[in-house]
Design an enzyme around this catalytic site. Structure first.
Site, PDB file in Angstrom:
ATOM      1  N   LYS A  44     -19.873  -7.909 -16.768  1.00 36.53           N
ATOM      2  CA  LYS A  44     -18.833  -7.527 -17.975  1.00 36.53           C
ATOM      3  C   LYS A  44     -18.568  -6.258 -18.021  1.00 36.53           C
ATOM      4  O   LYS A  44     -17.372  -6.076 -18.782  1.00 36.53           O
ATOM      5  CB  LYS A  44     -19.275  -8.298 -19.162  1.00 36.53           C
ATOM      6  CG  LYS A  44     -19.683  -9.762 -18.907  1.00 36.53           C
ATOM      7  CD  LYS A  44     -20.099 -10.416 -20.398  1.00 36.53           C
ATOM      8  CE  LYS A  44     -20.927 -11.642 -20.041  1.00 36.53           C
ATOM      9  NZ  LYS A  44     -21.652 -11.927 -21.530  1.00 36.53           N
ATOM     10  N   GLU A 100     -16.991  -0.276 -11.124  1.00 43.98           N
ATOM     11  CA  GLU A 100     -18.428  -0.432 -11.883  1.00 43.98           C
ATOM     12  C   GLU A 100     -18.326   0.315 -13.188  1.00 43.98           C
ATOM     13  O   GLU A 100     -17.668   1.354 -13.137  1.00 43.98           O
ATOM     14  CB  GLU A 100     -19.264   0.141 -11.167  1.00 43.98           C
ATOM     15  CG  GLU A 100     -20.742  -0.593 -10.996  1.00 43.98           C
ATOM     16  CD  GLU A 100     -21.182  -1.792 -11.735  1.00 43.98           C
ATOM     17  OE1 GLU A 100     -20.626  -1.910 -12.910  1.00 43.98           O
ATOM     18  OE2 GLU A 100     -22.244  -2.445 -11.229  1.00 43.98           O
ATOM     19  N   ASP A 101     -19.169  -0.062 -14.234  1.00 46.87           N
ATOM     20  CA  ASP A 101     -19.212   0.459 -15.428  1.00 46.87           C
ATOM     21  C   ASP A 101     -20.207   2.019 -15.201  1.00 46.87           C
ATOM     22  O   ASP A 101     -19.923   2.950 -15.763  1.00 46.87           O
ATOM     23  CB  ASP A 101     -19.746  -0.292 -16.470  1.00 46.87           C
ATOM     24  CG  ASP A 101     -20.959  -1.081 -16.215  1.00 46.87           C
ATOM     25  OD1 ASP A 101     -21.514  -1.021 -15.086  1.00 46.87           O
ATOM     26  OD2 ASP A 101     -21.358  -1.860 -17.126  1.00 46.87           O
ATOM     27  N   ASP A 104     -27.125   3.287 -12.446  1.00 45.20           N
ATOM     28  CA  ASP A 104     -28.594   3.257 -12.795  1.00 45.20           C
ATOM     29  C   ASP A 104     -29.548   3.605 -11.609  1.00 45.20           C
ATOM     30  O   ASP A 104     -29.370   4.589 -11.107  1.00 45.20           O
ATOM     31  CB  ASP A 104     -28.839   2.425 -14.058  1.00 45.20           C
ATOM     32  CG  ASP A 104     -30.007   2.952 -14.700  1.00 45.20           C
ATOM     33  OD1 ASP A 104     -30.113   4.165 -15.044  1.00 45.20           O
ATOM     34  OD2 ASP A 104     -30.956   2.001 -15.094  1.00 45.20           O
ATOM     35  N   PHE A 153     -29.550   6.054 -22.887  1.00 41.38           N
ATOM     36  CA  PHE A 153     -28.967   4.732 -22.877  1.00 41.38           C
ATOM     37  C   PHE A 153     -27.685   4.518 -23.654  1.00 41.38           C
ATOM     38  O   PHE A 153     -27.703   5.011 -24.848  1.00 41.38           O
ATOM     39  CB  PHE A 153     -30.009   3.471 -23.442  1.00 41.38           C
ATOM     40  CG  PHE A 153     -29.405   2.277 -23.168  1.00 41.38           C
ATOM     41  CD1 PHE A 153     -29.819   1.688 -21.916  1.00 41.38           C
ATOM     42  CD2 PHE A 153     -28.803   1.518 -24.052  1.00 41.38           C
ATOM     43  CE1 PHE A 153     -29.229   0.263 -21.670  1.00 41.38           C
ATOM     44  CE2 PHE A 153     -28.261   0.192 -23.612  1.00 41.38           C
ATOM     45  CZ  PHE A 153     -28.518  -0.282 -22.593  1.00 41.38           C
ATOM     46  N   ASP A 160     -22.968  -2.793 -22.804  1.00 42.56           N
ATOM     47  CA  ASP A 160     -23.784  -3.365 -23.955  1.00 42.56           C
ATOM     48  C   ASP A 160     -25.413  -3.043 -24.141  1.00 42.56           C
ATOM     49  O   ASP A 160     -25.689  -2.483 -23.280  1.00 42.56           O
ATOM     50  CB  ASP A 160     -23.577  -4.986 -23.834  1.00 42.56           C
ATOM     51  CG  ASP A 160     -24.712  -5.354 -22.762  1.00 42.56           C
ATOM     52  OD1 ASP A 160     -24.591  -4.649 -21.481  1.00 42.56           O
ATOM     53  OD2 ASP A 160     -25.462  -6.092 -22.800  1.00 42.56           O
ATOM     54  N   ARG A 166     -19.819  -3.714 -26.896  1.00 39.62           N
ATOM     55  CA  ARG A 166     -18.898  -3.629 -25.576  1.00 39.62           C
ATOM     56  C   ARG A 166     -17.315  -3.159 -26.362  1.00 39.62           C
ATOM     57  O   ARG A 166     -16.653  -2.700 -25.680  1.00 39.62           O
ATOM     58  CB  ARG A 166     -18.619  -4.981 -24.749  1.00 39.62           C
ATOM     59  CG  ARG A 166     -19.970  -5.421 -24.307  1.00 39.62           C
ATOM     60  CD  ARG A 166     -19.617  -6.658 -23.182  1.00 39.62           C
ATOM     61  NE  ARG A 166     -20.730  -7.285 -22.580  1.00 39.62           N
ATOM     62  CZ  ARG A 166     -21.638  -6.739 -21.753  1.00 39.62           C
ATOM     63  NH1 ARG A 166     -21.310  -5.582 -21.098  1.00 39.62           N
ATOM     64  NH2 ARG A 166     -22.711  -7.622 -21.249  1.00 39.62           N
TER      65      ARG A 166
HETATM   66  P1  IMP Z   1     -28.608  -0.631 -11.644  1.00 34.20           P
HETATM   67  O1  IMP Z   1     -28.048   0.507 -10.994  1.00 34.20           O
HETATM   68  O2  IMP Z   1     -29.032  -1.840 -10.563  1.00 34.20           O
HETATM   69  O3  IMP Z   1     -30.062  -0.124 -12.129  1.00 34.20           O
HETATM   70  O4  IMP Z   1     -27.794  -1.491 -12.768  1.00 34.20           O
HETATM   71  C1  IMP Z   1     -26.862  -0.945 -13.296  1.00 34.20           C
HETATM   72  C2  IMP Z   1     -26.616  -1.686 -14.255  1.00 34.20           C
HETATM   73  O5  IMP Z   1     -27.548  -1.807 -15.347  1.00 34.20           O
HETATM   74  C3  IMP Z   1     -25.205  -1.470 -15.026  1.00 34.20           C
HETATM   75  O6  IMP Z   1     -24.089  -2.234 -14.467  1.00 34.20           O
HETATM   76  C4  IMP Z   1     -25.163  -1.831 -16.529  1.00 34.20           C
HETATM   77  O7  IMP Z   1     -24.978  -3.229 -16.738  1.00 34.20           O
HETATM   78  C5  IMP Z   1     -26.946  -1.732 -16.788  1.00 34.20           C
HETATM   79  N1  IMP Z   1     -27.113  -0.373 -17.374  1.00 34.20           N
HETATM   80  C6  IMP Z   1     -27.744   0.748 -16.938  1.00 34.20           C
HETATM   81  N2  IMP Z   1     -28.005   1.917 -17.711  1.00 34.20           N
HETATM   82  C7  IMP Z   1     -27.390   1.226 -18.844  1.00 34.20           C
HETATM   83  C8  IMP Z   1     -26.793   1.950 -20.062  1.00 34.20           C
HETATM   84  O8  IMP Z   1     -27.161   3.107 -20.350  1.00 34.20           O
HETATM   85  N3  IMP Z   1     -26.230   1.215 -20.925  1.00 34.20           N
HETATM   86  C9  IMP Z   1     -25.798  -0.312 -20.951  1.00 34.20           C
HETATM   87  N4  IMP Z   1     -26.085  -0.616 -19.701  1.00 34.20           N
HETATM   88  C10 IMP Z   1     -26.551   0.067 -18.715  1.00 34.20           C
HETATM   89 MG    MG Z   2     -23.075  -4.046 -15.448  1.00 33.41          MG
END
Ligand code: IMP
Ligand code: MG
Length: 180
Positions: A44, A100-101, A104, A153, A160, A166
């Site tokens: 989302k 993508e948002d 990470d 974070f 979120d 959000r």
């Molecule tokens: P990854 O890259 O597989 O570790 O996951 C990325 C996802 O983790 C993103 O799409 C977000 O939903 C969530 N995420 C990672 N860092 C943050 C943050 O700082 N705030 C909110 N959501 C985060």
């Molecule tokens: Mg996400």
């Protein structure tokens, strides 16, 4: 804009985001000139960025939505990719842009990219609003990034914590007292 009581500080203001998104839309218009990409919103967290990005783009495009999460052993998102909502578009031979948002560890997108590549798109690019490169666990570099940020974070503008915040119009750092 009055900041939310749970926000430590505003990292990116509404104005900074708007400027960054507009510049990205122009770059993507150049990239997709003469083509009709399918722009994919990864639910989302990407909703705000997606809506603002596509409305700033002049390219003829189509949109679709996908909802995925990566589960692993323990706290790591290194396990399997679970698709709770798949695309309704056949992407074979299409130019696909994943929106993508935040990236990470990179695990989610690494697996999503692999999955979508199996469907034989003409091209596959990732655009992310935020990137936290320090946190990377897999080799996953987005083709387009609006903002590279510190390892904090963040919430707001779609992002979120426990499904909340959000709707904040800016990106802020969440107060540690909220989750500690
Ligand atoms: P990854 O890259 O597989 O570790 O996951 C990325 C996802 O983790 C993103 O799409 C977000 O939903 C969530 N995420 C990672 N860092 C943050 C943050 O700082 N705030 C909110 N959501 C985060
Ligand atoms: Mg996400």
């Amino acid at each position: 804009m009055e900041k939310h009581a749970d926000v430590e500080y505003v990292m990116l203001s509404e104005e900074q985001i708007a400027t960054g998104v507009k510049a990205m839309a122009e770059r993507l218009d150049k990239l997709y000139d003469g083509r009709t990409p399918v722009v994919v919103c990864v639910l989302k967290g990407s909703v705000m960025f997606f809506a603002d990005l596509i409305r700033n783009m002049k390219t003829t495009l189509t949109i679709d939505f996908m909802s995925v999460s990566s589960y692993g052993s323990g706290t790591k998102s290194s396990g399997e990719l679970k698709i709770s909502k798949d695309l309704s578009t056949n992407i074979e031979g299409r130019d696909v842009l994943i929106v993508e948002d935040i990236i990470d560890s990179g695990n989610t997108l690494y697996k999503l990219k692999k999955l979508l590549n199996e469907r034989k798109p003409a091209s596959l690019n990732i655009v992310t609003l935020l990137d936290k490169p320090e946190r990377r666990e897999v080799p996953m570099e987005p083709e387009y990034t609006c903002f590279v940020i510190e390892d904090e974070f963040v919430i707001g503008y779609g992002l979120d914590y426990d499904e909340r915040y959000r709707n904040l119009p800016y990106v802020g750092v969440l107060k540690r007292s909220v989750y500690e």
